[in-house]
Motif scaffolding. Structure first.
Motif, mmCIF file in Angstrom:
data_model
loop_
_atom_site.group_PDB
_atom_site.id
_atom_site.type_symbol
_atom_site.label_atom_id
_atom_site.label_comp_id
_atom_site.label_asym_id
_atom_site.label_seq_id
_atom_site.Cartn_x
_atom_site.Cartn_y
_atom_site.Cartn_z
ATOM 1 N N LEU A 19 -0.916 -10.485 -7.340
ATOM 2 C CA LEU A 19 -0.882 -10.616 -6.067
ATOM 3 C C LEU A 19 -0.201 -9.089 -4.492
ATOM 4 N N GLU A 20 1.134 -8.783 -5.565
ATOM 5 C CA GLU A 20 1.747 -7.775 -5.297
ATOM 6 C C GLU A 20 1.291 -6.387 -5.340
ATOM 7 N N ASP A 21 -0.119 -5.817 -6.091
ATOM 8 C CA ASP A 21 -1.244 -4.126 -5.919
ATOM 9 C C ASP A 21 -2.180 -5.182 -4.812
ATOM 10 N N PHE A 22 -2.408 -5.916 -5.068
ATOM 11 C CA PHE A 22 -3.424 -5.978 -3.088
ATOM 12 C C PHE A 22 -2.497 -5.730 -2.265
ATOM 13 N N PHE A 23 -0.975 -6.928 -1.809
ATOM 14 C CA PHE A 23 -0.846 -6.640 -0.251
ATOM 15 C C PHE A 23 0.754 -6.080 -1.012
ATOM 16 N N ASP A 24 1.268 -6.514 0.746
ATOM 17 C CA ASP A 24 2.568 -5.775 0.904
ATOM 18 C C ASP A 24 2.784 -7.199 1.504
ATOM 19 N N VAL A 25 2.893 -7.935 0.244
ATOM 20 C CA VAL A 25 3.470 -8.869 0.629
ATOM 21 C C VAL A 25 4.822 -9.663 1.464
ATOM 22 N N GLN A 26 4.824 -10.750 2.819
ATOM 23 C CA GLN A 26 6.095 -10.420 3.240
ATOM 24 C C GLN A 26 5.970 -12.023 3.410
ATOM 25 N N PRO A 27 6.859 -12.522 2.734
ATOM 26 C CA PRO A 27 7.176 -13.307 3.082
ATOM 27 C C PRO A 27 8.162 -14.033 4.316
ATOM 28 N N VAL A 28 7.693 -15.429 5.069
ATOM 29 C CA VAL A 28 8.856 -15.578 6.248
ATOM 30 C C VAL A 28 9.750 -15.518 6.439
ATOM 31 N N VAL A 29 10.158 -15.532 6.873
ATOM 32 C CA VAL A 29 12.106 -15.866 6.749
ATOM 33 C C VAL A 29 12.689 -16.807 8.057
ATOM 34 N N LEU A 83 -9.704 -13.058 1.467
ATOM 35 C CA LEU A 83 -8.802 -12.316 0.649
ATOM 36 C C LEU A 83 -9.223 -11.649 0.022
ATOM 37 N N GLU A 84 -9.819 -12.054 -0.374
ATOM 38 C CA GLU A 84 -10.193 -10.675 -2.032
ATOM 39 C C GLU A 84 -11.264 -9.806 -1.436
ATOM 40 N N ARG A 85 -12.474 -9.649 -0.853
ATOM 41 C CA ARG A 85 -12.646 -9.045 0.107
ATOM 42 C C ARG A 85 -11.243 -7.643 0.605
ATOM 43 N N ALA A 86 -10.868 -8.983 1.934
ATOM 44 C CA ALA A 86 -9.646 -7.318 1.969
ATOM 45 C C ALA A 86 -8.951 -6.759 0.726
ATOM 46 N N GLY A 87 -8.684 -7.255 -0.217
ATOM 47 C CA GLY A 87 -7.360 -6.723 -0.573
ATOM 48 C C GLY A 87 -8.464 -5.809 -1.948
ATOM 49 N N TYR A 88 -9.923 -6.098 -1.771
ATOM 50 C CA TYR A 88 -10.119 -4.725 -2.758
ATOM 51 C C TYR A 88 -10.357 -3.769 -2.044
ATOM 52 N N GLU A 89 -11.094 -4.854 -0.720
ATOM 53 C CA GLU A 89 -10.980 -3.071 0.546
ATOM 54 C C GLU A 89 -10.247 -2.377 0.543
ATOM 55 N N THR A 90 -8.595 -2.940 0.987
ATOM 56 C CA THR A 90 -7.684 -2.077 1.733
ATOM 57 C C THR A 90 -7.695 -1.206 0.501
ATOM 58 N N ARG A 91 -7.284 -1.707 -0.606
ATOM 59 C CA ARG A 91 -6.850 -0.612 -1.825
ATOM 60 C C ARG A 91 -7.831 -0.093 -1.973
ATOM 61 N N TYR A 92 -9.090 0.170 -2.747
ATOM 62 C CA TYR A 92 -9.616 0.930 -3.046
ATOM 63 C C TYR A 92 -10.455 1.437 -2.114
ATOM 64 N N THR A 93 -11.365 1.320 -0.912
ATOM 65 C CA THR A 93 -12.028 2.162 -0.158
ATOM 66 C C THR A 93 -10.837 2.819 0.676
ATOM 67 N N LEU A 94 -9.656 1.679 0.936
ATOM 68 C CA LEU A 94 -8.680 2.195 2.807
ATOM 69 C C LEU A 94 -8.012 2.594 1.247
ATOM 70 N N GLY A 95 -7.255 2.749 0.993
ATOM 71 C CA GLY A 95 -6.295 3.097 -0.634
ATOM 72 C C GLY A 95 -4.475 2.946 0.035
ATOM 73 N N ARG A 96 -4.401 1.232 0.756
ATOM 74 C CA ARG A 96 -3.848 0.633 0.976
ATOM 75 C C ARG A 96 -2.973 -0.355 0.553
ATOM 76 N N ARG A 97 -1.668 -0.946 1.090
ATOM 77 C CA ARG A 97 -1.472 -2.630 0.883
ATOM 78 C C ARG A 97 -1.336 -3.460 2.035
ATOM 79 N N ILE A 98 -2.264 -3.315 2.697
ATOM 80 C CA ILE A 98 -1.611 -4.648 3.762
ATOM 81 C C ILE A 98 -0.622 -5.339 4.023
ATOM 82 N N PRO A 99 0.097 -5.571 4.571
ATOM 83 C CA PRO A 99 1.033 -6.884 4.971
ATOM 84 C C PRO A 99 0.282 -7.679 5.023
ATOM 85 N N LEU A 100 0.953 -8.649 3.878
ATOM 86 C CA LEU A 100 0.588 -9.925 3.780
ATOM 87 C C LEU A 100 1.546 -11.325 4.453
ATOM 88 N N ILE A 101 1.476 -12.022 5.750
ATOM 89 C CA ILE A 101 2.116 -12.522 5.628
ATOM 90 C C ILE A 101 2.439 -13.969 5.734
#
Length: 245
Positions: free
Chosen positions: A117-127, A71-89
């Protein structure tokens, strides 16, 4: 033609040097959900011609390194390279340990200052222990893994069960459905937090074992393959898949 499939990107345990960390890829309606994100995830994606840019969302079953350190690598790449926050469920009780005890030390500070955490991912807790992804209905269930650690398995469309890391489960031993099972299978003679091959054979009746594919195994797989194929439904081989729908 099947509309959904689970691809076995990685099938190894945390010690494996032959297999990537156990990571699954759910593909449905042209979208991709990465299930677990261990430290070998980029190699696993590369082997099937994909990168993190091809992933639409990530789901984490628990915080051990072989399931969450990518997740560390995923968060950095999606934020700084891809310019998006990937959903994290993930289940809500995984959240505190994931950030405070797993990722914050390396991701908490950056050139942007203090992070969450929310700066890197679109955090989506399971309900309610269920969620939907691209038309696929998923349900979570607690597993028997490390005491005190929140750990979950998944059921896909009430068709495929993935235990993630777990000892044998009483409710699964009593299951009389036709659902296929991907089950944690340590090849050690004893393991305190993973189901061993011997325990799977002892704990589950033949009607369950014949639907069960071993996953999250070690590098000695070939020495055990014959027994696995006699006593279980077989091996979830890296690069393989299950399809349905």
């Amino acid at each position: 033609m099947s509309t959904r499939r689970l691809r076995f990107l990685g099938t190894g345990d945390s010690e494996s040097m032959r297999f990537w960390n156990t990571n699954l890829l759910l593909e449905s309606e042209g979208r991709r959900l990465l299930i677990d994100c261990g430290y070998t995830v980029k190699y696993a994606l590369r082997d099937v011609g994909l990168t993190l840019a091809d992933i639409d969302a990530i789901m984490i079953t628990h915080v051990h390194a072989d399931h969450a350190f990518g997740l560390e690598r995923a968060g950095y790449e999606t934020r700084y390279t891809l310019g998006r926050r990937i959903p994290l469920i993930l289940e809500p009780d995984i959240l505190p340990a994931l950030w405070e005890h797993t990722l914050k030390g390396s991701m908490g500070l950056s050139s942007d200052g203090e992070n969450r955490l929310e700066d890197f991912f679109d955090v989506q807790p399971v309900v309610g222990h269920c969620f939907e992804f691209a038309g696929c209905a998923l349900r979570t269930f607690p597993t028997e893994h490390t005491p005190g650690m929140a750990t979950y398995g998944l059921i896909f469309d009430d068709d495929v069960i993935f235990t993630a890391d777990s000892k044998p489960l009483d409710w699964l031993a009593a299951d009389r459905s036709a659902r296929r099972i991907l089950h944690d299978c340590s090849l050690q003679s004893w393991n305190p937090v993973h189901a061993t091959l011997g325990e799977l054979i002892e704990a589950y009746p033949r009607t369950v074992r014949e639907r069960l594919l071993a996953i999250h195994y070690g590098d000695t797989l070939e020495a055990h393959r014959g027994l696995i194929e006699r006593e279980l439904g077989g091996v979830a081989d890296q690069g393989g898949e299950i399809a349905w729908g």
